[in-house]
Scaffold this active site. Structure first.
Site, PDB file in Angstrom:
ATOM      1  N   CYS A  50     -20.955 -10.704  -6.287  1.00  0.00           N
ATOM      2  CA  CYS A  50     -21.112 -12.161  -6.311  1.00  0.00           C
ATOM      3  C   CYS A  50     -19.941 -12.792  -7.045  1.00  0.00           C
ATOM      4  O   CYS A  50     -19.614 -12.401  -8.160  1.00  0.00           O
ATOM      5  CB  CYS A  50     -22.426 -12.543  -6.995  1.00  0.00           C
ATOM      6  N   CYS A  52     -19.815 -16.088  -7.857  1.00  0.00           N
ATOM      7  CA  CYS A  52     -20.172 -17.345  -8.509  1.00  0.00           C
ATOM      8  C   CYS A  52     -19.779 -17.323  -9.985  1.00  0.00           C
ATOM      9  O   CYS A  52     -19.536 -16.266 -10.559  1.00  0.00           O
ATOM     10  CB  CYS A  52     -21.655 -17.654  -8.344  1.00  0.00           C
ATOM     11  N   CYS A  55     -23.053 -15.948 -12.824  1.00  0.00           N
ATOM     12  CA  CYS A  55     -23.490 -14.571 -13.072  1.00  0.00           C
ATOM     13  C   CYS A  55     -22.647 -13.901 -14.157  1.00  0.00           C
ATOM     14  O   CYS A  55     -21.453 -14.151 -14.276  1.00  0.00           O
ATOM     15  CB  CYS A  55     -23.384 -13.733 -11.802  1.00  0.00           C
TER      16      CYS A  55
END
Length: 191
Positions: A50, A52, A55
């Site tokens: 991920c 993003c 996180c």
């Protein structure tokens, strides 16, 4: 050379395959004294890299590694007093260790297609054999974290080389699930 592009310390060495008999384990934070321990019963699902900016990522990682487990299969074993929610307004209520900063679990508690699931970082398992990542999500978001835009073709190629198809959202199957859930919510009953 795309092999020189770092994605995540565990993924850079190649994606390790899961074992059919993985039935859960214990996640542990990075503290050497009084580490937080979380039990996850059963298999995990939807493991992915991920990009993003919300996180937790280990040092040197451009992407995190994230999977989900049913909320009722996740429990705090030890030192839960060290946990605090990172952002109470976020959809994912990420519970992080206040000492080392590792996000240990993140339930989705409000009305959402992922309600009832907890987001976890499987590389924190003491046990091996958990489900390997199958795709990369929110890839463009790594630019927000400092990756130069001109590096993105190489980042996407490296993800493909690792067998992690890159998406700027979630995988098509998860996006279809979200859209189906939303469509069902929007169906008006016949009068």
């Amino acid at each position: 050379m795309t092999s020189s592009i770092s994605i995540h310390p565990l993924l850079d060495k190649g994606v390790s395959k899961s074992t059919a008999d993985f039935s859960g384990g214990v996640l542990i934070c990075a503290c050497t004294e009084r580490p937080v321990k979380i039990r996850v019963e059963g298999a995990i699902a939807h493991n992915h890299a991920c990009g993003c900016t919300k996180c937790w990522k280990p040092e040197g990682a451009v992407f995190s590694m994230v999977a989900v487990a049913p909320h009722d299969k996740v429990s705090v074993l030890e030192n839960g007093d060290k946990l605090a929610v990172v952002d109470p307004s976020a959809l994912i209520q990420r519970h992080a260790c206040t000492e080392c900063g590792v996000h240990m679990y993140g339930p989705v508690e409000r009305d959402h297609p992922f309600q009832g699931l907890d987001f976890i970082h499987p590389e924190r398992f003491q046990e091996s054999g958990w489900q390997e990542p199958g795709f990369a999500a929110f890839v463009s978001s790594v630019i927000e974290a400092g990756v130069e835009p001109e590096m993105m073709d190489g980042v996407r190629q490296r993800l493909n080389d690792l067998g992690l198809p890159p998406y700027d959202c979630l995988s098509p199957g998860l996006m279809d699930y979200i859209a189906s859930w939303t469509a069902q919510r929007n169906v008006k009953p016949n009068n």
